[in-house]
Design a protein around this motif. Structure first.
Motif, PDB file in Angstrom:
ATOM      1  N   THR A  43       0.843  -1.207   0.000  1.00 26.01           N
ATOM      2  CA  THR A  43       0.000   0.000   0.000  1.00 26.01           C
ATOM      3  C   THR A  43       0.871   1.247   0.000  1.00 26.01           C
ATOM      4  O   THR A  43       0.735   2.123   0.838  1.00 26.01           O
ATOM      5  N   CYS A  58       1.482  -0.777  -5.931  1.00 24.13           N
ATOM      6  CA  CYS A  58       0.903  -2.123  -6.062  1.00 24.13           C
ATOM      7  C   CYS A  58      -0.614  -2.043  -5.976  1.00 24.13           C
ATOM      8  O   CYS A  58      -1.266  -1.779  -6.964  1.00 24.13           O
ATOM      9  N   SER A  59      -1.191  -2.219  -4.794  1.00 23.64           N
ATOM     10  CA  SER A  59      -2.650  -2.267  -4.689  1.00 23.64           C
ATOM     11  C   SER A  59      -3.256  -0.893  -4.918  1.00 23.64           C
ATOM     12  O   SER A  59      -2.665   0.141  -4.592  1.00 23.64           O
ATOM     13  N   HIS A  62      -9.729  -1.063  -3.052  1.00 21.08           N
ATOM     14  CA  HIS A  62      -9.668  -1.725  -1.750  1.00 21.08           C
ATOM     15  C   HIS A  62     -11.030  -2.087  -1.145  1.00 21.08           C
ATOM     16  O   HIS A  62     -11.366  -1.625  -0.056  1.00 21.08           O
ATOM     17  N   HIS A 186      -8.852 -12.415 -10.867  1.00 16.91           N
ATOM     18  CA  HIS A 186      -8.038 -11.914  -9.756  1.00 16.91           C
ATOM     19  C   HIS A 186      -7.397 -13.058  -8.977  1.00 16.91           C
ATOM     20  O   HIS A 186      -6.446 -12.833  -8.226  1.00 16.91           O
ATOM     21  N   SER A 219      -3.044   4.837  -2.149  1.00 14.23           N
ATOM     22  CA  SER A 219      -3.061   3.718  -1.210  1.00 14.23           C
ATOM     23  C   SER A 219      -2.128   3.928  -0.030  1.00 14.23           C
ATOM     24  O   SER A 219      -2.312   3.322   1.036  1.00 14.23           O
ATOM     25  N   ASN A 417       0.323 -12.254  -4.474  1.00 11.70           N
ATOM     26  CA  ASN A 417      -0.627 -12.887  -3.555  1.00 11.70           C
ATOM     27  C   ASN A 417       0.048 -13.665  -2.437  1.00 11.70           C
ATOM     28  O   ASN A 417      -0.633 -14.331  -1.658  1.00 11.70           O
ATOM     29  N   GLY A 462      -4.648  -9.883  -0.238  1.00 14.93           N
ATOM     30  CA  GLY A 462      -5.635  -8.811  -0.163  1.00 14.93           C
ATOM     31  C   GLY A 462      -5.310  -7.871   0.975  1.00 14.93           C
ATOM     32  O   GLY A 462      -4.718  -8.261   1.985  1.00 14.93           O
TER      33      GLY A 462
END
Length: 480
Positions: A43, A58-59, A62, A186, A219, A417, A462
């Protein structure tokens, strides 16, 4: 570092910070060590292209950050976190110029699916009706039984199926099948694999239950808010502290690793029980990602104006095309027409770019450890559904799978992941144990208890913090 702590956490991703917060809530002395210059793990945000353009490294989107049973109870808004909701959670453009839109409303979504609308409502309505209970169980403590067994049974009967099998059984329209395939993609699994449907179902429930929001300003704001709250509880953070051995740590009763098995073996391998060490060495990592960020002259010129209503866009065409691309990656190939996951945040959060300018964020799956730059293929796919996109590009930043691992060692081979999430390694990550968060050590190991709190434990990848939360609960049970 001569101070003694109740717990030291290695890694400042959402799971590491969640573990630290949970322990600090019980007045334990906590230190978080981060190897990089900035906190956040997956994040983080930065100006990757041009000055004034903020990109999520990255992410980016959310839903789990908002739905997480732990994070949703924290006062993160008091520490600067606010959520931005697009008009619609998801858009999936099609070659004919139309697009499938997943709306917050199931009824409105079903209206746009034509003859598939009734089947979609029948699938999603019972799950979304009690989405907090369902998400609490999906993200629940392993291996305890679910608190809503009948709801989980309804979910599980569909979730254990392959995404392609479930989609073909329920839907007749190409667009509906494509949209479900995109959500299931995903998983980073072949769409013919058992359990791949679970990811599509979960993301659908989140779309209707809480939406697919982004953090205002990037993020990084999620990590900043977690750190702010942690410090208010007395927790400490040190950056630029790359840990290579347990002997480098300050004295602590407990050490929690927000790392994957490969890093744990490197840091503490000789202190682990031999059988556990061997099993940890067999942990399996999945495909990597090639990530591209763009600074844009203007918004992406999608053929379908409806696509601009969503921050998240799945670019890949039909279900058959997406399935073929994901299958090719597992066969060690780079698909010419990859399945692209894209976010267009500045349509809804203009603070991330100069006035009238925009950003875009996208990645596709590539074979594990790939060093190949596939940004051209990604841009070709976007151009296919948005003619003129390439003319909007002011600058780009590319991270291959190998470069993603350099950026964050937890992304082994570019796997974001924390390891494959298939039927062999979803509930038994990193190895099959009644308490997967406890790391068994030899009698000769240093007198500190070791725990694993990363996405390499249930419930997996996640931004939800639940892996860290459950690891911290294991610590608290041990010392109570």
């Amino acid at each position: 570092m001569t101070k003694t702590y109740d717990a030291v956490i290695i890694g400042s991703g959402p799971n590491g910070l969640s573990a630290a917060i949970r322990l600090a809530q019980e007045s334990l002395s906590v230190l978080v060590l981060e190897g990089k210059e900035t906190i956040g793990g997956g994040t983080r945000s930065a100006e990757l292209t041009l000055p004034g353009f903020t990109h999520d490294i990255c992410s980016a989107i959310h839903p789990l950050g908002l739905a997480s049973p732990f994070l949703r109870e924290l006062p993160l808004e008091e520490f600067g976190l606010s959520w931005v909701h697009p008009d619609a959670p998801l858009a999936h453009p099609l070659d004919d110029g139309n697009a499938v839109i997943i709306e917050r409303s199931i009824e409105k979504t079903a209206e746009g699916l034509g003859e598939d609308g009734r089947a979609y409502r029948k699938l999603m309505e019972p799950l979304v009706k009690n989405w907090p209970g369902l998400l609490d169980d999906i993200l629940g403590p392993f291996p305890l039984p679910p608190r809503h067994p009948f709801l989980m049974a309804r979910f599980g009967l569909q979730a254990i199926r392959s995404a392609s099998g479930l989609s073909k059984a329920l839907f007749s329209r190409e667009g509906t099948r494509a949209a479900f395939a995109g959500m299931s993609g995903h998983s980073m699994l072949p769409l013919e694999s058992p359990l791949s449907a679970a990811f599509g179902l979960t993301l659908g429930v989140l779309a209707h239950g809480v939406g697919w929001p982004m953090a205002s300003g990037g993020s990084q704001k999620i990590a900043d808010a977690l750190v702010g709250y942690l410090k208010s509880l007395g927790g400490e953070i040190q950056t630029d502290q790359m840990v290579a051995s347990l002997t480098e740590l300050p004295q602590a009763a407990n050490v929690l690793f927000d790392l994957t098995p490969r890093q744990i073996l490197a840091i503490a391998g000789d202190d682990l029980q031999p059988a556990y060490r061997r099993r940890l060495a067999g942990y399996r990592y999945g495909p990597g990602v090639c990530k591209v960020d763009w600074a844009l002259e203007g918004p992406i010129p999608w053929k379908s104006p409806q696509v601009k209503r969503a921050a998240t866009v799945h670019v890949g065409g039909s279900m058959e095309e997406i399935a073929a691309a994901e299958r090719a990656v597992w066969e060690g190939k780079h698909p010419q027409q990859p399945y692209v996951l894209l976010a267009q945040q500045t349509l809804f959060d203009p603070s991330r770019a100069p006035s009238e300018k925009h950003t875009a964020w996208a990645y596709c799956h590539v074979p594990h450890g790939s060093s190949q730059d596939v940004s051209l293929q990604i841009e070709d796919q976007i151009e296919r559904f948005a003619p003129g996109f390439k003319d909007c590009i002011l600058a780009r930043s590319v991270h291959t799978a190998g470069q993603m691992e350099i950026y964050n060692p937890n992304y082994v081979g570019g796997d974001i992941n924390g390891g494959i999430q298939d039927y062999r390694q979803l509930f038994t990550r990193p190895v099959a144990r009644l308490n997967p968060y406890v790391i068994p050590t030899q009698a000769t190991a240093p007198q500190m208890k070791l725990y694993l709190c990363s996405s390499s434990t249930p419930p997996g990848g996640g931004v939800h913090g639940m892996c860290g939360y459950y690891a911290a609960q294991s610590v608290l049970r041990e010392i109570s």
